[in-house]
Design a protein around this motif. Structure first.
Motif, PDB file in Angstrom:
ATOM      1  N   PRO A   1      32.308  29.000  48.648  1.00  0.00           N
ATOM      2  CA  PRO A   1      33.041  29.770  49.653  1.00  0.00           C
ATOM      3  C   PRO A   1      34.345  30.377  49.127  1.00  0.00           C
ATOM      4  CG  PRO A   1      33.124  27.418  50.159  1.00  0.00           C
ATOM      5  CD  PRO A   1      32.167  27.588  49.017  1.00  0.00           C
ATOM      6  N   TYR A   2      34.941  29.749  48.122  1.00  0.00           N
ATOM      7  CA  TYR A   2      36.162  30.309  47.530  1.00  0.00           C
ATOM      8  C   TYR A   2      35.849  31.626  46.823  1.00  0.00           C
ATOM      9  CZ  TYR A   2      38.440  25.797  48.351  1.00  0.00           C
ATOM     10  OH  TYR A   2      38.967  24.670  48.930  1.00  0.00           O
ATOM     11  N   VAL A   3      34.727  31.672  46.108  1.00  0.00           N
ATOM     12  CA  VAL A   3      34.306  32.898  45.438  1.00  0.00           C
ATOM     13  C   VAL A   3      33.886  33.938  46.475  1.00  0.00           C
ATOM     14  CG1 VAL A   3      32.606  33.938  43.887  1.00  0.00           C
ATOM     15  CG2 VAL A   3      33.623  31.723  43.316  1.00  0.00           C
ATOM     16  N   GLN A   4      33.071  33.511  47.430  1.00  0.00           N
ATOM     17  CA  GLN A   4      32.560  34.455  48.426  1.00  0.00           C
ATOM     18  C   GLN A   4      33.685  35.115  49.226  1.00  0.00           C
ATOM     19  OE1 GLN A   4      29.422  35.714  48.792  1.00  0.00           O
ATOM     20  NE2 GLN A   4      29.250  34.665  46.831  1.00  0.00           N
ATOM     21  N   SER A   5      34.760  34.392  49.462  1.00  0.00           N
ATOM     22  CA  SER A   5      35.854  34.966  50.261  1.00  0.00           C
ATOM     23  C   SER A   5      36.567  36.105  49.539  1.00  0.00           C
ATOM     24  CB  SER A   5      36.848  33.884  50.672  1.00  0.00           C
ATOM     25  OG  SER A   5      37.648  33.470  49.583  1.00  0.00           O
ATOM     26  N   VAL A   6      36.454  36.153  48.207  1.00  0.00           N
ATOM     27  CA  VAL A   6      37.180  37.172  47.440  1.00  0.00           C
ATOM     28  C   VAL A   6      36.293  37.989  46.509  1.00  0.00           C
ATOM     29  CG1 VAL A   6      39.397  35.953  47.538  1.00  0.00           C
ATOM     30  CG2 VAL A   6      37.819  35.504  45.623  1.00  0.00           C
ATOM     31  N   ILE A   7      34.979  37.874  46.636  1.00  0.00           N
ATOM     32  CA  ILE A   7      34.093  38.539  45.679  1.00  0.00           C
ATOM     33  C   ILE A   7      34.341  40.045  45.627  1.00  0.00           C
ATOM     34  CG2 ILE A   7      32.103  38.793  47.225  1.00  0.00           C
ATOM     35  CD1 ILE A   7      32.034  37.904  43.450  1.00  0.00           C
ATOM     36  N   ASP A   8      34.612  40.673  46.752  1.00  0.00           N
ATOM     37  CA  ASP A   8      34.879  42.109  46.725  1.00  0.00           C
ATOM     38  C   ASP A   8      36.189  42.422  45.997  1.00  0.00           C
ATOM     39  OD1 ASP A   8      32.490  42.684  48.020  1.00  0.00           O
ATOM     40  OD2 ASP A   8      33.392  42.526  50.007  1.00  0.00           O
ATOM     41  N   ARG A   9      37.169  41.540  46.092  1.00  0.00           N
ATOM     42  CA  ARG A   9      38.427  41.720  45.347  1.00  0.00           C
ATOM     43  C   ARG A   9      38.210  41.503  43.854  1.00  0.00           C
ATOM     44  NH1 ARG A   9      42.954  38.868  49.314  1.00  0.00           N
ATOM     45  NH2 ARG A   9      42.188  39.854  51.208  1.00  0.00           N
ATOM     46  N   ILE A  10      37.360  40.541  43.516  1.00  0.00           N
ATOM     47  CA  ILE A  10      37.032  40.318  42.106  1.00  0.00           C
ATOM     48  C   ILE A  10      36.386  41.572  41.527  1.00  0.00           C
ATOM     49  CG2 ILE A  10      35.476  39.054  40.554  1.00  0.00           C
ATOM     50  CD1 ILE A  10      36.042  36.532  42.260  1.00  0.00           C
TER      51      ILE A  10
ATOM     52  N   LEU B   1      43.402  34.567  41.425  1.00  0.00           N
ATOM     53  CA  LEU B   1      43.183  35.987  41.698  1.00  0.00           C
ATOM     54  C   LEU B   1      44.344  36.531  42.532  1.00  0.00           C
ATOM     55  CD1 LEU B   1      40.983  38.363  41.666  1.00  0.00           C
ATOM     56  CD2 LEU B   1      40.572  37.636  44.017  1.00  0.00           C
ATOM     57  N   ASP B   2      44.602  35.857  43.625  1.00  0.00           N
ATOM     58  CA  ASP B   2      45.685  36.217  44.539  1.00  0.00           C
ATOM     59  C   ASP B   2      45.944  35.010  45.438  1.00  0.00           C
ATOM     60  OD1 ASP B   2      43.730  36.257  46.605  1.00  0.00           O
ATOM     61  OD2 ASP B   2      43.602  38.447  46.608  1.00  0.00           O
ATOM     62  N   ALA B   3      46.610  35.194  46.543  1.00  0.00           N
ATOM     63  CA  ALA B   3      46.976  34.087  47.426  1.00  0.00           C
ATOM     64  C   ALA B   3      45.822  33.564  48.275  1.00  0.00           C
ATOM     65  CB  ALA B   3      48.131  34.514  48.330  1.00  0.00           C
ATOM     66  N   SER B   4      44.628  34.061  48.076  1.00  0.00           N
ATOM     67  CA  SER B   4      43.468  33.595  48.835  1.00  0.00           C
ATOM     68  C   SER B   4      43.145  32.145  48.487  1.00  0.00           C
ATOM     69  CB  SER B   4      42.249  34.466  48.534  1.00  0.00           C
ATOM     70  OG  SER B   4      42.480  35.795  48.910  1.00  0.00           O
ATOM     71  N   ARG B   5      42.509  31.495  49.440  1.00  0.00           N
ATOM     72  CA  ARG B   5      42.028  30.129  49.244  1.00  0.00           C
ATOM     73  C   ARG B   5      40.554  30.113  49.623  1.00  0.00           C
ATOM     74  NH1 ARG B   5      45.474  27.014  46.338  1.00  0.00           N
ATOM     75  NH2 ARG B   5      47.158  26.181  47.549  1.00  0.00           N
ATOM     76  N   ARG B   6      40.181  29.212  50.505  1.00  0.00           N
ATOM     77  CA  ARG B   6      38.789  29.144  50.968  1.00  0.00           C
ATOM     78  C   ARG B   6      38.439  30.364  51.824  1.00  0.00           C
ATOM     79  NH1 ARG B   6      35.124  24.654  51.252  1.00  0.00           N
ATOM     80  NH2 ARG B   6      33.538  25.050  52.818  1.00  0.00           N
ATOM     81  N   THR B   7      39.447  30.978  52.390  1.00  0.00           N
ATOM     82  CA  THR B   7      39.284  32.245  53.108  1.00  0.00           C
ATOM     83  C   THR B   7      40.176  33.267  52.422  1.00  0.00           C
ATOM     84  OG1 THR B   7      41.007  31.639  54.680  1.00  0.00           O
ATOM     85  CG2 THR B   7      38.742  31.146  55.318  1.00  0.00           C
ATOM     86  N   ALA B   8      39.821  34.510  52.575  1.00  0.00           N
ATOM     87  CA  ALA B   8      40.586  35.581  51.922  1.00  0.00           C
ATOM     88  C   ALA B   8      42.011  35.632  52.461  1.00  0.00           C
ATOM     89  CB  ALA B   8      39.901  36.924  52.139  1.00  0.00           C
ATOM     90  N   GLY B   9      42.938  35.857  51.564  1.00  0.00           N
ATOM     91  CA  GLY B   9      44.328  36.043  51.957  1.00  0.00           C
ATOM     92  C   GLY B   9      44.497  37.424  52.570  1.00  0.00           C
ATOM     93  N   PRO B  10      45.738  37.786  52.885  1.00  0.00           N
ATOM     94  CA  PRO B  10      45.993  39.097  53.488  1.00  0.00           C
ATOM     95  C   PRO B  10      45.457  40.231  52.610  1.00  0.00           C
ATOM     96  CG  PRO B  10      48.045  37.856  53.197  1.00  0.00           C
ATOM     97  CD  PRO B  10      46.957  37.041  52.607  1.00  0.00           C
ATOM     98  N   SER B  11      45.039  41.313  53.238  1.00  0.00           N
ATOM     99  CA  SER B  11      44.472  42.437  52.486  1.00  0.00           C
ATOM    100  C   SER B  11      45.488  43.049  51.522  1.00  0.00           C
ATOM    101  CB  SER B  11      43.932  43.502  53.435  1.00  0.00           C
ATOM    102  OG  SER B  11      44.959  43.976  54.274  1.00  0.00           O
ATOM    103  N   ASP B  12      46.764  42.860  51.802  1.00  0.00           N
ATOM    104  CA  ASP B  12      47.797  43.401  50.914  1.00  0.00           C
ATOM    105  C   ASP B  12      48.375  42.332  49.979  1.00  0.00           C
ATOM    106  OD1 ASP B  12      49.147  41.927  52.815  1.00  0.00           O
ATOM    107  OD2 ASP B  12      50.720  43.422  53.151  1.00  0.00           O
ATOM    108  N   ALA B  13      47.628  41.239  49.769  1.00  0.00           N
ATOM    109  CA  ALA B  13      48.081  40.166  48.876  1.00  0.00           C
ATOM    110  C   ALA B  13      48.340  40.727  47.478  1.00  0.00           C
ATOM    111  CB  ALA B  13      47.051  39.051  48.816  1.00  0.00           C
ATOM    112  N   ARG B  14      49.375  40.212  46.846  1.00  0.00           N
ATOM    113  CA  ARG B  14      49.700  40.622  45.474  1.00  0.00           C
ATOM    114  C   ARG B  14      48.513  40.330  44.556  1.00  0.00           C
ATOM    115  NH1 ARG B  14      53.096  37.306  41.938  1.00  0.00           N
ATOM    116  NH2 ARG B  14      52.906  38.386  39.980  1.00  0.00           N
ATOM    117  N   ARG B  15      48.154  41.287  43.729  1.00  0.00           N
ATOM    118  CA  ARG B  15      47.006  41.179  42.820  1.00  0.00           C
ATOM    119  C   ARG B  15      47.447  40.462  41.542  1.00  0.00           C
ATOM    120  NH1 ARG B  15      44.689  47.198  42.546  1.00  0.00           N
ATOM    121  NH2 ARG B  15      43.029  46.179  41.353  1.00  0.00           N
ATOM    122  N   GLU B  16      47.610  39.155  41.623  1.00  0.00           N
ATOM    123  CA  GLU B  16      48.184  38.373  40.524  1.00  0.00           C
ATOM    124  C   GLU B  16      47.360  38.456  39.239  1.00  0.00           C
ATOM    125  OE1 GLU B  16      49.439  34.391  41.913  1.00  0.00           O
ATOM    126  OE2 GLU B  16      49.406  35.286  43.916  1.00  0.00           O
ATOM    127  N   LEU B  17      46.061  38.282  39.340  1.00  0.00           N
ATOM    128  CA  LEU B  17      45.204  38.352  38.155  1.00  0.00           C
ATOM    129  C   LEU B  17      45.259  39.748  37.541  1.00  0.00           C
ATOM    130  CD1 LEU B  17      42.926  37.249  36.263  1.00  0.00           C
ATOM    131  CD2 LEU B  17      41.310  38.061  37.983  1.00  0.00           C
TER     132      LEU B  17
END
Length: 184
Positions: A48-57, A138-154
């Motif tokens: 679920p951690y991957v799935q929550s951010v797969i589009d950001r990845i 990747l960003d501030a996301s966890r088990r669910t996606a963080g805010p859409s404007d989360a800093r793109r740390e990676l």
């Protein structure tokens, strides 16, 4: 159970590999590495951690590839226990999300062990000389996606590595599901 990998071991060398994609084509690190750096990601289909951010990845991978950074994703989970992570399902996942990078299967788990991968997602960012410079989130996301404007740390770290050869001193570890190791 959520797992966080250790902080970046700056300068640690990458580990050579040749692994197959779901269609049986083999890819080596030499084929994947970028002129300005390389991102090796350990992910899987069911986490679920991957799935929550797969589009950001996928978004960040495309942008990094455009900047001359090689990108690869590797799944090392035990598919006997987690059949949803099988190569057949990996192919479906890659097509569904429009992966622009190889998604490889580490059946023996040797590559994941060599890298010290601990969770999905686990990101390893290398400079052009194959020296580890980023092992953060990747960003501030966890088990669910963080805010859409989360800093793109990676993304920001990898661009910095491409430009300077060095990653940021301060890094926040990724968090995700543990790698599903085979029982010997």
């Amino acid at each position: 159970m959520a797992v966080s990998p250790p902080v970046c071991d700056f300068g640690a060398p990458w580990h050579d590999f040749t692994l197959p994609d779901p269609d049986g084509r083999s890819y080596s690190l030499d084929q994947i590495k970028g002129a300005r750096g390389t991102l090796v990601m350990f992910i899987c289909n069911h986490c679920p951690y991957v799935q929550s951010v797969i589009d950001r990845i996928v978004r960040d991978a495309k942008d990094l590839q455009a900047a001359g950074i090689g990108v690869v994703a590797i799944s090392a989970n035990d598919v006997a226990e987690y059949p949803q992570d099988s190569p057949e399902r990996m192919k479906i996942e890659a097509e569904k999300h429009g992966f622009t990078f190889p998604y490889l299967y580490d059946e023996t788990q040797r590559v994941a062990r060599a890298y010290g991968a601990e969770c999905t997602p686990d990101f390893f960012g290398y400079n052009a000389h194959g020296e580890l410079q980023y092992r953060g989130r990747l960003d501030a996301s966890r088990r669910t996606a963080g805010p859409s404007d989360a800093r793109r740390e990676l993304y920001e770290a990898m661009i910095r590595i491409a430009e300077t050869g060095k990653g940021p001193e301060e890094q926040i570890p990724s968090m995700g599901c543990s790698i599903k190791w085979k029982i010997a």
